[in-house]
Motif scaffolding. Sequence first.
Motif, PDB file in Angstrom:
ATOM      1  N   MET A   1     -14.264   2.261   2.134  1.00 52.88           N
ATOM      2  CA  MET A   1     -14.247   2.540   3.573  1.00 52.88           C
ATOM      3  C   MET A   1     -15.595   3.028   4.079  1.00 52.88           C
ATOM      4  O   MET A   1     -15.948   2.808   5.236  1.00 52.88           O
ATOM      5  CB  MET A   1     -13.171   3.575   3.876  1.00 52.88           C
ATOM      6  CG  MET A   1     -11.795   2.984   3.694  1.00 52.88           C
ATOM      7  SD  MET A   1     -10.476   4.168   3.687  1.00 52.88           S
ATOM      8  CE  MET A   1      -9.100   3.063   3.335  1.00 52.88           C
TER       9      MET A   1
ATOM     10  N   ARG B   1      -8.226  -1.898   2.423  1.00 55.45           N
ATOM     11  CA  ARG B   1      -7.114  -1.134   1.869  1.00 55.45           C
ATOM     12  C   ARG B   1      -6.134  -2.045   1.140  1.00 55.45           C
ATOM     13  O   ARG B   1      -5.677  -1.749   0.048  1.00 55.45           O
ATOM     14  CB  ARG B   1      -6.413  -0.399   3.008  1.00 55.45           C
ATOM     15  CG  ARG B   1      -5.228   0.392   2.547  1.00 55.45           C
ATOM     16  CD  ARG B   1      -4.552   1.092   3.709  1.00 55.45           C
ATOM     17  NE  ARG B   1      -3.426   1.843   3.220  1.00 55.45           N
ATOM     18  CZ  ARG B   1      -3.537   3.012   2.605  1.00 55.45           C
ATOM     19  NH1 ARG B   1      -4.728   3.541   2.427  1.00 55.45           N
ATOM     20  NH2 ARG B   1      -2.463   3.648   2.155  1.00 55.45           N
TER      21      ARG B   1
ATOM     22  N   ALA C   1     -11.137   4.090  -2.693  1.00 57.51           N
ATOM     23  CA  ALA C   1     -10.857   3.915  -1.268  1.00 57.51           C
ATOM     24  C   ALA C   1     -12.008   4.476  -0.436  1.00 57.51           C
ATOM     25  O   ALA C   1     -12.449   3.853   0.531  1.00 57.51           O
ATOM     26  CB  ALA C   1      -9.547   4.620  -0.896  1.00 57.51           C
TER      27      ALA C   1
ATOM     28  N   ASN D   1     -10.042   8.049   7.639  1.00 53.25           N
ATOM     29  CA  ASN D   1      -9.170   6.884   7.636  1.00 53.25           C
ATOM     30  C   ASN D   1      -7.723   7.269   7.921  1.00 53.25           C
ATOM     31  O   ASN D   1      -7.004   6.559   8.623  1.00 53.25           O
ATOM     32  CB  ASN D   1      -9.252   6.183   6.279  1.00 53.25           C
ATOM     33  CG  ASN D   1      -8.225   5.093   6.149  1.00 53.25           C
ATOM     34  OD1 ASN D   1      -8.216   4.149   6.920  1.00 53.25           O
ATOM     35  ND2 ASN D   1      -7.317   5.243   5.199  1.00 53.25           N
TER      36      ASN D   1
ATOM     37  N   THR E   1       0.839  -1.203   0.000  1.00 48.93           N
ATOM     38  CA  THR E   1       0.000   0.000   0.000  1.00 48.93           C
ATOM     39  C   THR E   1       0.873   1.253   0.000  1.00 48.93           C
ATOM     40  O   THR E   1       0.361   2.357  -0.096  1.00 48.93           O
ATOM     41  CB  THR E   1      -0.914   0.034   1.242  1.00 48.93           C
ATOM     42  OG1 THR E   1      -0.118   0.414   2.355  1.00 48.93           O
ATOM     43  CG2 THR E   1      -1.539  -1.315   1.489  1.00 48.93           C
TER      44      THR E   1
ATOM     45  N   GLU F   1      -5.516   5.656  10.845  1.00 52.29           N
ATOM     46  CA  GLU F   1      -4.284   4.899  10.616  1.00 52.29           C
ATOM     47  C   GLU F   1      -3.190   5.292  11.602  1.00 52.29           C
ATOM     48  O   GLU F   1      -2.371   4.467  11.987  1.00 52.29           O
ATOM     49  CB  GLU F   1      -3.788   5.131   9.185  1.00 52.29           C
ATOM     50  CG  GLU F   1      -4.755   4.608   8.149  1.00 52.29           C
ATOM     51  CD  GLU F   1      -4.101   3.627   7.195  1.00 52.29           C
ATOM     52  OE1 GLU F   1      -2.912   3.788   6.911  1.00 52.29           O
ATOM     53  OE2 GLU F   1      -4.799   2.697   6.751  1.00 52.29           O
TER      54      GLU F   1
END
Lengths: 156, 156
Positions: free
Chosen positions: B23, B105, B19, B33, A2, B37
Amino acid sequence: MTEVLRLLTRAQKLLRAAADEAMSRHGVRIGQNLVLEVLWQTDGLTPGELAARLQVTTPTVVNTATRMEAAGLLVRRRDPADGRLVRLHLTPRARAAERPIAEARRRLAEHATATLTDEERRHLHSALQKIIDQMTGPTPPLDPGEHTRSTDQGGP
Amino acid sequence: MTEVLRLLTRAQKLLRAAADEAMSRHGVRIGQNLVLEVLWQTDGLTPGELAARLQVTTPTVVNTATRMEAAGLLVRRRDPADGRLVRLHLTPRARAAERPIAEARRRLAEHATATLTDEERRHLHSALQKIIDQMTGPTPPLDPGEHTRSTDQGGP
DNA sequence: CCAATCTCATTAGCAGGCTATCGATCAATG
DNA sequence: CATTGATCGATAGCCTGCTAATGAGATTGG
């Protein structure tokens, strides 16, 4: 894995910011520049046509056009033949910005890729193209002729 | 030459949209997100610390945090030792989202680069890194203390 | 000890992207 | 000719990013 995506996001953000800063010196913001790039080639397009070419939604173009109108970069004219349509026409001010902005854009691209060899540029180009194909191909978000349809694929 | 930049923008936009869509299925938006993270690794950071790690501005984190608080993903707590600081703490709901989102992801990254060979991925990675270095290194976009004032490059 | 300064988070306001919806107009059909 | 359905621009409202200005709280200097 990623990690590549993160780099891509970061690079794009840096480039976008640099482009916006460079163009702002000529009274044009980054989103407006996209509209200009098309209208410089083909004046008098409608918001819908522009949206299709730019791969954004119509409201995005409408809002940007409103800001550009306020900034004296374009004027709206209703199409005499079809009252639903609005045609966007550039002003002399927008035409005058073409040269310097094209030049600024070229310089930015050159600067950004200055440390890449020609081969690396080709590799980058083809890798990005593959990603784009992969993201658009198998699950086409757009049908030709259709525009900005929702992603709902389930039946009724 | 400027074509690579266009491809980069397009690829990033497609990936970002994909994405966000993935999500959203887990109640988390793309901007949230990013905050998650970091907090999944280190809970209780301040907005300023988060902004620095994410390379965004503090107001961006503050606004995102407000939305996340409304969505029940985190809570704000004033630092007992320093009343200026606010510490952001994840809720169980945010912790529960870690697994599925990491998985989503991973799948997205895999899908996007599925048609690339390992060598192509490495080339892409290094090319992007070079662009980032070029954009951040030699010409720092901002001087500390200086404020890029736009639209007026001419003399007094 | 208190005033000036510095540091942080917040707020306000803008740009640019999106979806959903509305209103006006055109086209087709009865 | 009038009604209905399709098309198109505009509007409303959201998310994410930014800068500038505010305000509360800590530090520091006199």
